[in-house]
Design an enzyme around this catalytic site. Sequence first.
Site, PDB file in Angstrom:
ATOM      1  N   ILE A  94       0.859  -1.176   0.000  1.00  0.00           N
ATOM      2  CA  ILE A  94       0.000   0.000   0.000  1.00  0.00           C
ATOM      3  C   ILE A  94       0.899   1.230   0.000  1.00  0.00           C
ATOM      4  O   ILE A  94       1.820   1.337   0.814  1.00  0.00           O
ATOM      5  CB  ILE A  94      -0.951  -0.007   1.210  1.00  0.00           C
ATOM      6  CG1 ILE A  94      -1.915  -1.199   1.090  1.00  0.00           C
ATOM      7  CG2 ILE A  94      -1.710   1.302   1.311  1.00  0.00           C
ATOM      8  CD1 ILE A  94      -2.800  -1.416   2.288  1.00  0.00           C
ATOM      9  N   HIS A 111      -6.474  -4.141 -11.041  1.00  0.00           N
ATOM     10  CA  HIS A 111      -7.017  -4.926  -9.926  1.00  0.00           C
ATOM     11  C   HIS A 111      -7.885  -6.051 -10.481  1.00  0.00           C
ATOM     12  O   HIS A 111      -8.677  -5.821 -11.394  1.00  0.00           O
ATOM     13  CB  HIS A 111      -7.845  -4.000  -9.022  1.00  0.00           C
ATOM     14  CG  HIS A 111      -8.358  -4.682  -7.805  1.00  0.00           C
ATOM     15  ND1 HIS A 111      -7.553  -4.996  -6.734  1.00  0.00           N
ATOM     16  CD2 HIS A 111      -9.600  -5.137  -7.493  1.00  0.00           C
ATOM     17  CE1 HIS A 111      -8.285  -5.603  -5.809  1.00  0.00           C
ATOM     18  NE2 HIS A 111      -9.526  -5.704  -6.242  1.00  0.00           N
TER      19      HIS A 111
END
Length: 191
Positions: A94, A111
């Site tokens: 992240i 994604h």
Amino acid sequence: MNNKIAVLASGKGSNLKAILEAVARGDCCAKVEVVICNKADAGALQIAKKAGVPHVYFINPKDYVGREAFDAACSQVIQDADCKLIVLAGYMRILSESFIQTFPQHIINIHPSLLPSFIGADAVGDALRYGVKVSGCTVHIVTKELDSGPILAQSCVPVLIEDDHASLHARIQEKEYEIYPDVIDKLIKDS
């Protein structure tokens, strides 16, 4: 035209390979200038070296005190190479808010779900557990909210009764390899 991109990867590098192949075919106007991996054994490192990417780095997060310091080191490499776009290709970290703010609207991710459904690290497993009949992939701009930035492109695949994690993920990845280079090409040409 600045067409230089930086690719951040953590794994085997299949999306990086698809991007490099699209560039070699002339289907994507990007120049992969930098590849940064946060894992020493990432297949993406070998793919990048074999393809002749000018700047290929393993940057070890353990060498830095916290995410901000690690991201600052990556940011410096990207800025020094004058990359226009940052492409996350199986990058399993992240990003810090400061990294995202350094490159606003210039970081994209792919994604393995049809966002906004199934954010997070196990989107394929989540889709199977939920029992959806259609899944796919999404290219989006990275913002500080996980997997929630503006959607740039999506592609669908059916979820088959006999699907397991591996079979569904493989079909989703085939779509990823098609749409990611296309989005990168359009972003560079439109800027």
